[in-house]
Design an enzyme around this catalytic site. Sequence first.
Site, PDB file in Angstrom:
ATOM      1  N   ARG A 100       0.861  -1.188   0.000  1.00  9.00           N
ATOM      2  CA  ARG A 100       0.000   0.000   0.000  1.00  9.00           C
ATOM      3  C   ARG A 100       0.894   1.234   0.000  1.00  9.00           C
ATOM      4  O   ARG A 100       1.959   1.246   0.632  1.00  9.00           O
ATOM      5  CB  ARG A 100      -0.898   0.024   1.244  1.00  9.00           C
ATOM      6  CG  ARG A 100      -2.090  -0.933   1.176  1.00  9.00           C
ATOM      7  CD  ARG A 100      -3.114  -0.539   0.106  1.00  9.00           C
ATOM      8  NE  ARG A 100      -4.287  -1.400   0.079  1.00  9.00           N
ATOM      9  CZ  ARG A 100      -4.488  -2.408  -0.777  1.00  9.00           C
ATOM     10  NH1 ARG A 100      -3.556  -2.704  -1.674  1.00  9.00           N
ATOM     11  NH2 ARG A 100      -5.603  -3.107  -0.755  1.00  9.00           N
TER      12      ARG A 100
ATOM     13  N   HIS B 158      -1.842   0.210  -9.994  1.00  3.50           N
ATOM     14  CA  HIS B 158      -2.411  -0.759  -9.032  1.00  3.50           C
ATOM     15  C   HIS B 158      -2.907  -2.013  -9.765  1.00  3.50           C
ATOM     16  O   HIS B 158      -4.110  -2.338  -9.720  1.00  3.50           O
ATOM     17  CB  HIS B 158      -3.542  -0.119  -8.211  1.00  3.50           C
ATOM     18  CG  HIS B 158      -3.811  -0.850  -6.913  1.00  3.50           C
ATOM     19  ND1 HIS B 158      -4.051  -0.218  -5.730  1.00  3.50           N
ATOM     20  CD2 HIS B 158      -3.859  -2.179  -6.637  1.00  3.50           C
ATOM     21  CE1 HIS B 158      -4.257  -1.118  -4.782  1.00  3.50           C
ATOM     22  NE2 HIS B 158      -4.133  -2.333  -5.315  1.00  3.50           N
TER      23      HIS B 158
HETATM   24  P1  NAP Z   1      -1.393 -11.425   4.951  1.00  5.13           P
HETATM   25  O1  NAP Z   1      -1.536 -12.860   4.543  1.00  5.13           O
HETATM   26  O2  NAP Z   1      -2.237 -10.905   6.059  1.00  5.13           O
HETATM   27  O3  NAP Z   1       0.160 -11.200   5.286  1.00  5.13           O
HETATM   28  C1  NAP Z   1       0.652 -10.004   5.806  1.00  5.13           C
HETATM   29  C2  NAP Z   1       2.103 -10.181   6.177  1.00  5.13           C
HETATM   30  O4  NAP Z   1       2.608  -8.930   6.659  1.00  5.13           O
HETATM   31  C3  NAP Z   1       2.301 -11.198   7.314  1.00  5.13           C
HETATM   32  O5  NAP Z   1       3.494 -11.918   7.123  1.00  5.13           O
HETATM   33  C4  NAP Z   1       2.421 -10.297   8.543  1.00  5.13           C
HETATM   34  O6  NAP Z   1       3.163 -10.835   9.608  1.00  5.13           O
HETATM   35  C5  NAP Z   1       3.173  -9.125   7.947  1.00  5.13           C
HETATM   36  N1  NAP Z   1       3.018  -7.937   8.787  1.00  5.13           N
HETATM   37  C6  NAP Z   1       1.877  -7.296   9.116  1.00  5.13           C
HETATM   38  N2  NAP Z   1       2.151  -6.251   9.943  1.00  5.13           N
HETATM   39  C7  NAP Z   1       3.483  -6.268  10.133  1.00  5.13           C
HETATM   40  C8  NAP Z   1       4.362  -5.466  10.900  1.00  5.13           C
HETATM   41  N3  NAP Z   1       3.924  -4.451  11.631  1.00  5.13           N
HETATM   42  N4  NAP Z   1       5.686  -5.766  10.867  1.00  5.13           N
HETATM   43  C9  NAP Z   1       6.136  -6.814  10.151  1.00  5.13           C
HETATM   44  N5  NAP Z   1       5.367  -7.621   9.399  1.00  5.13           N
HETATM   45  C10 NAP Z   1       4.042  -7.332   9.399  1.00  5.13           C
HETATM   46  O7  NAP Z   1      -1.656 -10.459   3.702  1.00  5.13           O
HETATM   47  P2  NAP Z   1      -1.460 -10.799   2.147  1.00  5.13           P
HETATM   48  O8  NAP Z   1      -2.619 -11.511   1.605  1.00  5.13           O
HETATM   49  O9  NAP Z   1      -0.102 -11.392   1.950  1.00  5.13           O
HETATM   50  O10 NAP Z   1      -1.505  -9.313   1.533  1.00  5.13           O
HETATM   51  C11 NAP Z   1      -0.597  -8.302   1.933  1.00  5.13           C
HETATM   52  C12 NAP Z   1      -1.040  -6.956   1.393  1.00  5.13           C
HETATM   53  O11 NAP Z   1      -0.838  -6.882  -0.006  1.00  5.13           O
HETATM   54  C13 NAP Z   1      -2.547  -6.672   1.535  1.00  5.13           C
HETATM   55  O12 NAP Z   1      -2.858  -6.218   2.837  1.00  5.13           O
HETATM   56  C14 NAP Z   1      -2.754  -5.590   0.489  1.00  5.13           C
HETATM   57  O13 NAP Z   1      -2.576  -4.315   1.077  1.00  5.13           O
HETATM   58  C15 NAP Z   1      -1.650  -5.845  -0.521  1.00  5.13           C
HETATM   59  N6  NAP Z   1      -2.201  -6.248  -1.840  1.00  5.13           N
HETATM   60  C16 NAP Z   1      -1.859  -5.535  -2.942  1.00  5.13           C
HETATM   61  C17 NAP Z   1      -2.349  -5.896  -4.182  1.00  5.13           C
HETATM   62  C18 NAP Z   1      -1.965  -5.132  -5.423  1.00  5.13           C
HETATM   63  O14 NAP Z   1      -2.544  -5.368  -6.486  1.00  5.13           O
HETATM   64  N7  NAP Z   1      -0.996  -4.246  -5.358  1.00  5.13           N
HETATM   65  C19 NAP Z   1      -3.186  -7.015  -4.304  1.00  5.13           C
HETATM   66  C20 NAP Z   1      -3.512  -7.729  -3.166  1.00  5.13           C
HETATM   67  C21 NAP Z   1      -3.015  -7.346  -1.928  1.00  5.13           C
HETATM   68  P3  NAP Z   1       2.676 -12.189  10.371  1.00  5.13           P
HETATM   69  O15 NAP Z   1       3.026 -13.304   9.392  1.00  5.13           O
HETATM   70  O16 NAP Z   1       3.507 -12.236  11.585  1.00  5.13           O
HETATM   71  O17 NAP Z   1       1.204 -12.042  10.600  1.00  5.13           O
END
Ligand code: NAP
Length: 317
Positions: free
Chosen positions: A232, A280
């Site tokens: 983000r 995006h």
């Molecule tokens: P997820 O499965 O919830 O994984 C999030 C990861 O970030 C986890 O490993 C989490 O740690 C880590 N994290 C969260 N807060 C943190 C912090 N304060 N310090 C260190 N690590 C932290 O989410 P996801 O499905 O992989 O998606 C991640 C993000 O990608 C979404 O929230 C969205 O904003 C973005 N996204 C972008 C697109 C695009 O088209 N650009 C598409 C889809 C998603 P833990 O493993 O310890 O919980």
Amino acid sequence: MHEPIAFVGSLDAREEAAFLAALRAALPEESLVPFRALTPAQREAVRVAVVANPDPAEVARLPRLAWIQSLWAGVERLVRDLGAAGVPIVRLVDPELARTMAEAVLAWTFFLQRDMPAYRRQQEAGIWRPLPYRAPAEMTVGLLGFGLLGAAAAGRLDEAGFRVAAWSRTPRARPGAEAGATLAGPDGLARLLAGSDAVVCLLPLTPATRGLLGAAQFAAMKPGAALMNFGRGPIVATDALLAALESGQLSHAVLDVFDTEPLPPESPLWRHPGVTVLPHVTAPTNPRSAAAIVAENLRGYRRTGRIPAAVDAARGY
Ligand code: NAP
């Protein structure tokens, strides 16, 4: 017949039609009704809303809502606008989305590994100059976030022969990594930044990650390293990034997400030679695969009354 499922979104007509068609095909036993078409009695009865950029005021007009199913993986706006109401928010957890993101991470990593930004600049200046080849095994890619998307990206990068480091909030098992787990905490972040040739942000936007990457973090990166932000926009401090690109501390940034989207025409990011701007698009929700996930969640709920695993509103993801 159950009460209807509300579809609450602010999508353009074509996108809304595609999502509604995919959801109706995946859920022929349900009646899926756009918010504007719900009668007052139906609004009273609705227990589940499927949402895509919803107007919070519309969601607030569904008084008996038991849970909200998002069609997006990132839910920071829903948590901000609706988290306090206490209705569980279920985000999209779709392996097809993870595959799409992992493909993008690999594609843009190759773009950097094969020096495409430098060759583009050389072409513009009419310069014929081969640059030294750098093999994947000579390049470390640091992943910030090791959730659904980060873990999928790591798999593709491993297969392609890159060295991969990863950082998450809690240490996650990662066979083959030093200590068998991801890095964590401020020291882990410092190690990842210092050791990576390219850093990929795949973090959710939360109070803890907003502004996480600023001047100090860019200074801590390897000189000439690159940044990819697919998480983000507000996780990265744009002014600090531009300063790091200007000074040469960072060589290039591939940005898919921004503080304001669409990126305003006056943004200096558009014209900076060290920046690749994407609208995006690294991992768009696929209506068909998303509909299959939503259908599975809804059928489980109808069968058992149990709400699928929801985001932790306090943690923010
Ligand atoms: P997820 O499965 O919830 O994984 C999030 C990861 O970030 C986890 O490993 C989490 O740690 C880590 N994290 C969260 N807060 C943190 C912090 N304060 N310090 C260190 N690590 C932290 O989410 P996801 O499905 O992989 O998606 C991640 C993000 O990608 C979404 O929230 C969205 O904003 C973005 N996204 C972008 C697109 C695009 O088209 N650009 C598409 C889809 C998603 P833990 O493993 O310890 O919980």
